[in-house]
Design an enzyme around this catalytic site. Structure first.
Site, PDB file in Angstrom:
ATOM      1  N   ILE A 131       0.845  -1.209   0.000  1.00 24.92           N
ATOM      2  CA  ILE A 131       0.000   0.000   0.000  1.00 24.92           C
ATOM      3  C   ILE A 131       0.878   1.257   0.000  1.00 24.92           C
ATOM      4  O   ILE A 131       0.573   2.248  -0.665  1.00 24.92           O
ATOM      5  CB  ILE A 131      -0.953  -0.004   1.219  1.00 24.92           C
ATOM      6  CG1 ILE A 131      -1.925  -1.191   1.138  1.00 24.92           C
ATOM      7  CG2 ILE A 131      -1.742   1.313   1.296  1.00 24.92           C
ATOM      8  CD1 ILE A 131      -2.825  -1.370   2.369  1.00 24.92           C
ATOM      9  N   ARG A 179      12.877  -0.920   5.393  1.00 24.48           N
ATOM     10  CA  ARG A 179      14.139  -1.504   5.874  1.00 24.48           C
ATOM     11  C   ARG A 179      14.887  -2.227   4.763  1.00 24.48           C
ATOM     12  O   ARG A 179      16.104  -2.266   4.762  1.00 24.48           O
ATOM     13  CB  ARG A 179      13.852  -2.479   7.031  1.00 24.48           C
ATOM     14  CG  ARG A 179      13.329  -1.802   8.274  1.00 24.48           C
ATOM     15  CD  ARG A 179      12.773  -2.826   9.234  1.00 24.48           C
ATOM     16  NE  ARG A 179      11.702  -3.604   8.602  1.00 24.48           N
ATOM     17  CZ  ARG A 179      11.126  -4.683   9.104  1.00 24.48           C
ATOM     18  NH1 ARG A 179      11.510  -5.130  10.272  1.00 24.48           N
ATOM     19  NH2 ARG A 179      10.169  -5.311   8.460  1.00 24.48           N
ATOM     20  N   TYR A 195      -2.019  -7.521  16.533  1.00 31.73           N
ATOM     21  CA  TYR A 195      -2.375  -6.642  15.402  1.00 31.73           C
ATOM     22  C   TYR A 195      -3.585  -5.786  15.768  1.00 31.73           C
ATOM     23  O   TYR A 195      -3.571  -4.562  15.612  1.00 31.73           O
ATOM     24  CB  TYR A 195      -2.641  -7.488  14.159  1.00 31.73           C
ATOM     25  CG  TYR A 195      -2.787  -6.691  12.884  1.00 31.73           C
ATOM     26  CD1 TYR A 195      -1.674  -6.150  12.257  1.00 31.73           C
ATOM     27  CD2 TYR A 195      -4.033  -6.487  12.292  1.00 31.73           C
ATOM     28  CE1 TYR A 195      -1.797  -5.417  11.076  1.00 31.73           C
ATOM     29  CE2 TYR A 195      -4.160  -5.760  11.115  1.00 31.73           C
ATOM     30  CZ  TYR A 195      -3.037  -5.233  10.508  1.00 31.73           C
ATOM     31  OH  TYR A 195      -3.163  -4.510   9.343  1.00 31.73           O
TER      32      TYR A 195
HETATM   33  N1  LIG Z   1      -3.003  -5.449   3.259  1.00 35.16           N
HETATM   34  C1  LIG Z   1      -4.086  -5.272   3.984  1.00 35.16           C
HETATM   35  O1  LIG Z   1      -5.077  -6.014   3.873  1.00 35.16           O
HETATM   36  C2  LIG Z   1      -4.148  -4.114   4.951  1.00 35.16           C
HETATM   37  C3  LIG Z   1      -5.411  -3.703   5.417  1.00 35.16           C
HETATM   38  C4  LIG Z   1      -5.484  -2.658   6.315  1.00 35.16           C
HETATM   39  C5  LIG Z   1      -4.344  -2.017   6.727  1.00 35.16           C
HETATM   40  N2  LIG Z   1      -3.115  -2.419   6.253  1.00 35.16           N
HETATM   41  C6  LIG Z   1      -1.947  -1.706   6.740  1.00 35.16           C
HETATM   42  O2  LIG Z   1      -1.258  -1.177   5.631  1.00 35.16           O
HETATM   43  C7  LIG Z   1       0.106  -0.945   5.992  1.00 35.16           C
HETATM   44  C8  LIG Z   1       0.986  -1.445   4.862  1.00 35.16           C
HETATM   45  O3  LIG Z   1       0.865  -2.861   4.786  1.00 35.16           O
HETATM   46  P1  LIG Z   1       0.805  -3.665   3.417  1.00 35.16           P
HETATM   47  O4  LIG Z   1      -0.480  -4.380   3.409  1.00 35.16           O
HETATM   48  O5  LIG Z   1       1.166  -2.807   2.283  1.00 35.16           O
HETATM   49  O6  LIG Z   1       1.925  -4.778   3.707  1.00 35.16           O
HETATM   50  P2  LIG Z   1       3.398  -4.992   3.149  1.00 35.16           P
HETATM   51  O7  LIG Z   1       3.378  -5.146   1.676  1.00 35.16           O
HETATM   52  O8  LIG Z   1       3.968  -6.081   3.975  1.00 35.16           O
HETATM   53  O9  LIG Z   1       4.124  -3.605   3.472  1.00 35.16           O
HETATM   54  C9  LIG Z   1       4.559  -3.262   4.761  1.00 35.16           C
HETATM   55  C10 LIG Z   1       5.547  -2.138   4.635  1.00 35.16           C
HETATM   56  O10 LIG Z   1       5.968  -1.725   5.946  1.00 35.16           O
HETATM   57  C11 LIG Z   1       7.387  -1.743   6.005  1.00 35.16           C
HETATM   58  N3  LIG Z   1       7.820  -2.016   7.363  1.00 35.16           N
HETATM   59  C12 LIG Z   1       7.521  -3.091   8.138  1.00 35.16           C
HETATM   60  N4  LIG Z   1       8.155  -3.001   9.320  1.00 35.16           N
HETATM   61  C13 LIG Z   1       8.855  -1.846   9.295  1.00 35.16           C
HETATM   62  C14 LIG Z   1       9.707  -1.198  10.212  1.00 35.16           C
HETATM   63  N5  LIG Z   1       9.992  -1.718  11.420  1.00 35.16           N
HETATM   64  N6  LIG Z   1      10.265  -0.030   9.868  1.00 35.16           N
HETATM   65  C15 LIG Z   1      10.008   0.499   8.650  1.00 35.16           C
HETATM   66  N7  LIG Z   1       9.216  -0.052   7.736  1.00 35.16           N
HETATM   67  C16 LIG Z   1       8.648  -1.229   8.059  1.00 35.16           C
HETATM   68  C17 LIG Z   1       7.800  -2.823   4.993  1.00 35.16           C
HETATM   69  O11 LIG Z   1       9.119  -2.640   4.522  1.00 35.16           O
HETATM   70  P3  LIG Z   1      10.401  -3.423   5.144  1.00 35.16           P
HETATM   71  O12 LIG Z   1       9.936  -4.798   5.520  1.00 35.16           O
HETATM   72  O13 LIG Z   1      11.433  -3.372   4.087  1.00 35.16           O
HETATM   73  O14 LIG Z   1      10.776  -2.608   6.343  1.00 35.16           O
HETATM   74  C18 LIG Z   1       6.819  -2.555   3.873  1.00 35.16           C
HETATM   75  O15 LIG Z   1       7.235  -1.508   3.066  1.00 35.16           O
HETATM   76  C19 LIG Z   1       0.305  -1.649   7.335  1.00 35.16           C
HETATM   77  O16 LIG Z   1       0.297  -0.685   8.377  1.00 35.16           O
HETATM   78  C20 LIG Z   1      -0.900  -2.556   7.435  1.00 35.16           C
HETATM   79  O17 LIG Z   1      -1.248  -2.837   8.766  1.00 35.16           O
HETATM   80  C21 LIG Z   1      -3.009  -3.447   5.385  1.00 35.16           C
END
Ligand SMILES: NC(=O)c1ccc[n+]([C@@H]2O[C@H](COP(=O)([O-])OP(=O)(O)OC[C@H]3O[C@@H](n4cnc5c(N)ncnc54)[C@H](OP(=O)(O)O)[C@@H]3O)[C@@H](O)[C@H]2O)c1
Length: 242
Positions: A22, A42, A158
């Site tokens: 996202i 990271r 979570y």
């Molecule tokens: N996908 C869904 O269904 C959904 C729904 C509602 C909300 N969200 C929220 O959307 C956000 C993005 O998630 P996503 O779904 O796009 O998942 P994702 O593809 O796994 O992306 C997560 C991102 O966060 C970064 N990240 C994780 N730990 C970190 C840390 N300690 N420091 C800095 N960066 C960090 C990751 O990069 P690195 O690992 O390289 O650090 C990656 O860029 C999250 O907050 C998630 O809770 C997701």
């Protein structure tokens, strides 16, 4: 292809966790509107790749490795942001992690702590540092989840991190209201990203939204006139929860 609108030309956005998912989709949607970008994460290789891709929009793109859990790492990020000598127009607190499905009785403390540290403490650290470089008219978007308002059994850390982050977001909004800084609680439903490899590897991806849908909703929320605000954004697949 329709001609880009470039409605955010010359503005500056910082997006945490923008090397995939996202966060990267939001970076693309902002870049398409002419917004200059600072992206973090990271994974250095994924971050550099995302940076090269985003440069195609003809905007300035800075990539900075940053672990949002680490105060020193966040300090380094904001040394970079301050060196730009421009106010930060948009902070997108997006970095987040999930954890495998575990009942509370079986949830290892390190797993609990990592999720709370990233999704809640990390949001606090980045926001506090950003406030020093944000002015009237700027906007903070906190990417929460529908798990900020409802619970999914097996996802206690979570759910708790996102409920906590919603409390933080609501407080921040009231504190910043007199300063003219808008705060958006972004609450997406299931979105097709890598986070599901941890949360639920066999989740039915066909029922999920693409990350681009969430990103486009965010950009439209940022584009409302400065004297108004979209305060809560719930965006869901039409099928509802999985
Ligand atoms: N996908 C869904 O269904 C959904 C729904 C509602 C909300 N969200 C929220 O959307 C956000 C993005 O998630 P996503 O779904 O796009 O998942 P994702 O593809 O796994 O992306 C997560 C991102 O966060 C970064 N990240 C994780 N730990 C970190 C840390 N300690 N420091 C800095 N960066 C960090 C990751 O990069 P690195 O690992 O390289 O650090 C990656 O860029 C999250 O907050 C998630 O809770 C997701």
């Amino acid at each position: 292809m329709p001609k880009p609108r470039q409605l955010l030309s010359g503005r500056l956005a910082l997006i945490t966790g923008a090397n995939r998912g996202i966060g990267l989709a939001i970076a693309r949607a902002l870049g398409r509107e002419g917004c200059n970008l600072v992206i973090t994460g990271r994974d250095t290789r994924a971050l550099s790749k995302a940076g090269r891709e985003l440069e195609k929009f003809g905007v300035s793109v800075l990539v900075q490795v940053c672990d949002v859990r680490d105060l020193h790492s966040v300090d380094c990020l904001f040394t970079l942001v301050r060196s730009l000598r421009k106010p930060l127009d948009f902070l997108i607190n997006n970095a987040g992690v999930g954890h495998p499905n575990r009942r509370v009785s079986e949830l290892p403390y390190p797993m609990w702590a990592e999720v709370i540290d990233t999704n809640l403490n990390g949001m606090f650290l980045v926001t506090q540092a950003a406030l020093a470089v944000m002015k009237r008219g700027s906007t903070i978007v906190n990417n929460l989840s529908i798990a900020a308002e409802r619970v999914f059994p097996g996802s206690a850390a979570y759910n708790a991190s996102k409920h906590g982050a919603l409390g933080f977001t609501n407080t921040l909004r009231e504190e910043l209201r007199p300063k003219g800084i808008r705060v958006i609680a972004l609450m997406p439903g299931a979105t097709d990203t890598a986070i599901w490899e941890t949360l639920w590897p066999k989740a039915p991806r066909r029922k999920m939204m693409p990350a681009e849908t969430v990103a486009n909703v965010v950009v439209n929320a940022l584009l409302v006139p400065e004297n108004s605000a979209v305060e809560n954004v719930v965006v869901m697949p039409t099928t509802g929860t999985l």
